[in-house]
Design a protein around this motif. Structure first.
Motif, mmCIF file in Angstrom:
data_model
loop_
_atom_site.group_PDB
_atom_site.id
_atom_site.type_symbol
_atom_site.label_atom_id
_atom_site.label_comp_id
_atom_site.label_asym_id
_atom_site.label_seq_id
_atom_site.Cartn_x
_atom_site.Cartn_y
_atom_site.Cartn_z
ATOM 1 N N THR A 1 44.528 -22.848 -11.283
ATOM 2 C CA THR A 1 44.735 -24.396 -11.101
ATOM 3 C C THR A 1 45.643 -24.675 -9.826
ATOM 4 O O THR A 1 45.529 -25.528 -9.271
ATOM 5 C CB THR A 1 45.188 -24.953 -12.255
ATOM 6 O OG1 THR A 1 46.515 -24.378 -12.703
ATOM 7 C CG2 THR A 1 44.377 -24.934 -13.436
ATOM 8 N N LEU A 2 46.647 -23.530 -9.657
ATOM 9 C CA LEU A 2 47.490 -23.642 -8.931
ATOM 10 C C LEU A 2 46.981 -23.468 -7.117
ATOM 11 O O LEU A 2 47.497 -24.306 -6.261
ATOM 12 C CB LEU A 2 48.800 -22.957 -8.938
ATOM 13 C CG LEU A 2 49.512 -23.265 -10.213
ATOM 14 C CD1 LEU A 2 50.379 -21.928 -10.416
ATOM 15 C CD2 LEU A 2 50.176 -24.571 -10.111
ATOM 16 N N ASP A 3 46.155 -22.346 -7.216
ATOM 17 C CA ASP A 3 45.697 -21.901 -5.930
ATOM 18 C C ASP A 3 44.402 -21.220 -6.255
ATOM 19 O O ASP A 3 44.547 -19.968 -6.284
ATOM 20 C CB ASP A 3 46.636 -20.937 -5.159
ATOM 21 C CG ASP A 3 46.288 -20.787 -3.720
ATOM 22 O OD1 ASP A 3 45.326 -21.030 -3.366
ATOM 23 O OD2 ASP A 3 47.354 -20.327 -2.928
ATOM 24 N N PRO A 4 43.340 -21.982 -6.245
ATOM 25 C CA PRO A 4 42.163 -21.262 -6.802
ATOM 26 C C PRO A 4 41.580 -20.100 -5.907
ATOM 27 O O PRO A 4 40.871 -19.256 -6.429
ATOM 28 C CB PRO A 4 40.915 -22.216 -6.868
ATOM 29 C CG PRO A 4 41.714 -23.636 -6.589
ATOM 30 C CD PRO A 4 43.300 -23.245 -6.286
ATOM 31 N N ALA A 5 41.862 -20.126 -4.629
ATOM 32 C CA ALA A 5 41.340 -19.208 -3.533
ATOM 33 C C ALA A 5 42.021 -17.733 -3.803
ATOM 34 O O ALA A 5 41.571 -16.847 -3.751
ATOM 35 C CB ALA A 5 41.586 -19.952 -2.044
ATOM 36 N N VAL A 6 43.382 -17.917 -4.165
ATOM 37 C CA VAL A 6 44.146 -16.813 -4.336
ATOM 38 C C VAL A 6 43.700 -16.131 -5.804
ATOM 39 O O VAL A 6 43.801 -14.928 -6.040
ATOM 40 C CB VAL A 6 45.667 -17.258 -4.505
ATOM 41 C CG1 VAL A 6 46.531 -16.069 -4.715
ATOM 42 C CG2 VAL A 6 45.945 -17.460 -2.747
ATOM 43 N N ALA A 7 43.444 -16.743 -6.780
ATOM 44 C CA ALA A 7 43.429 -16.502 -8.282
ATOM 45 C C ALA A 7 42.477 -15.095 -8.499
ATOM 46 O O ALA A 7 43.063 -14.162 -8.975
ATOM 47 C CB ALA A 7 43.170 -17.532 -9.040
ATOM 48 N N PRO A 8 41.296 -15.034 -7.555
ATOM 49 C CA PRO A 8 40.528 -13.955 -8.073
ATOM 50 C C PRO A 8 41.158 -12.642 -7.590
ATOM 51 O O PRO A 8 40.424 -11.663 -7.838
ATOM 52 C CB PRO A 8 39.161 -14.135 -7.326
ATOM 53 C CG PRO A 8 39.310 -15.845 -7.035
ATOM 54 C CD PRO A 8 40.657 -16.226 -6.898
ATOM 55 N N PHE A 9 41.862 -12.606 -6.914
ATOM 56 C CA PHE A 9 42.380 -11.316 -6.186
ATOM 57 C C PHE A 9 43.653 -10.847 -6.921
ATOM 58 O O PHE A 9 43.990 -9.689 -6.601
ATOM 59 C CB PHE A 9 42.814 -11.622 -4.538
ATOM 60 C CG PHE A 9 41.445 -12.132 -3.639
ATOM 61 C CD1 PHE A 9 40.615 -10.936 -3.301
ATOM 62 C CD2 PHE A 9 41.173 -13.126 -3.432
ATOM 63 C CE1 PHE A 9 39.477 -11.087 -2.508
ATOM 64 C CE2 PHE A 9 40.257 -13.352 -2.748
ATOM 65 C CZ PHE A 9 39.412 -12.492 -2.455
ATOM 66 N N LEU A 10 44.297 -11.558 -7.637
ATOM 67 C CA LEU A 10 45.634 -11.210 -8.101
ATOM 68 C C LEU A 10 45.620 -10.132 -8.948
ATOM 69 O O LEU A 10 44.378 -10.192 -9.887
ATOM 70 C CB LEU A 10 46.283 -12.508 -8.821
ATOM 71 C CG LEU A 10 46.541 -13.691 -7.981
ATOM 72 C CD1 LEU A 10 47.202 -14.654 -9.066
ATOM 73 C CD2 LEU A 10 47.537 -13.139 -6.618
#
Length: 192
Positions: free
Chosen positions: A75-84
């Motif tokens: 919800t905060l940064d959807p582009a980043v989330a899948p890589f975390l």
């Protein structure tokens, strides 16, 4: 001091893998080169996904911690989330942390043997573009299912190094890079 050709030969003899930090060309892989690397990765995943170190041996609690972090960042940064998360390969880990800057990630890499450089620990940064991470070290990180591929160009030839067994991020980073990590706006969890 060891010459790059000696290091490359040693890398090939030891692991059969050309590591992205050695003799890397100062450019990103082209879209055509990237595609030529992803297609074989997709077929290779079926072969390696149940082998060590790629088999996911995380505990239920670890999987839940990762899922909670990814859901919150979705919800905060959807582009980043899948890589975390912390991604593992044969002799190294690549931990991808969120940043206070939208679309930016902090990458902590730990390599073995530790004598390679800086005790095997490095901090770099990347930005999300077209569903991929472009790192400042001229590599592109791509997701393929439960795998992460690090595509790079070395001696003008494209290569891909794969990571799997994604797990939760550590709650703190090593003292050696902590100040730089914090000053760069990197986060170990949610922003406060």
């Amino acid at each position: 001091m060891m010459h790059r050709s000696s290091i490359l030969a040693l890398s090939l003899m030891i692991g059969g893998t050309i590591h992205p930090v050695l003799a890397q060309t100062q450019r990103y892989p082209t879209p055509q080169e990237l595609e030529s690397l992803i297609t074989p990765l997709q077929s290779r995943i079926a072969t390696v996904q149940n082998s060590r170190p790629y088999r996911n041996q995380r505990t239920t609690a670890e999987k839940q911690r990762l899922a909670t972090l990814v859901k919150a960042w979705s919800t905060l940064d959807p582009a980043v989330a899948p890589f975390l998360g912390e991604w593992r390969a044969i002799e190294e880990t690549k931990s991808i942390y969120p940043s206070r800057t939208r679309g930016r990630v902090c990458i902590v890499q730990h390599e073995l043997p530790a004598s390679i450089r800086d005790n095997g620990l490095s901090l770099s940064f990347g930005t999300i573009a077209n569903g991929q991470i472009q790192t400042e070290a001229f590599s592109i990180l791509v997701r393929q299912g439960d795998f992460l591929g690090a595509a790079f160009v070395q001696n003008n030839h494209p290569y891909l190094y794969e990571y799997g067994n994604r797990g939760p991020l550590k709650a703190s980073v090593d003292q050696q890079i902590r100040d730089r990590f914090n000053q760069a706006g990197c986060l170990t969890g949610l922003p406060k």
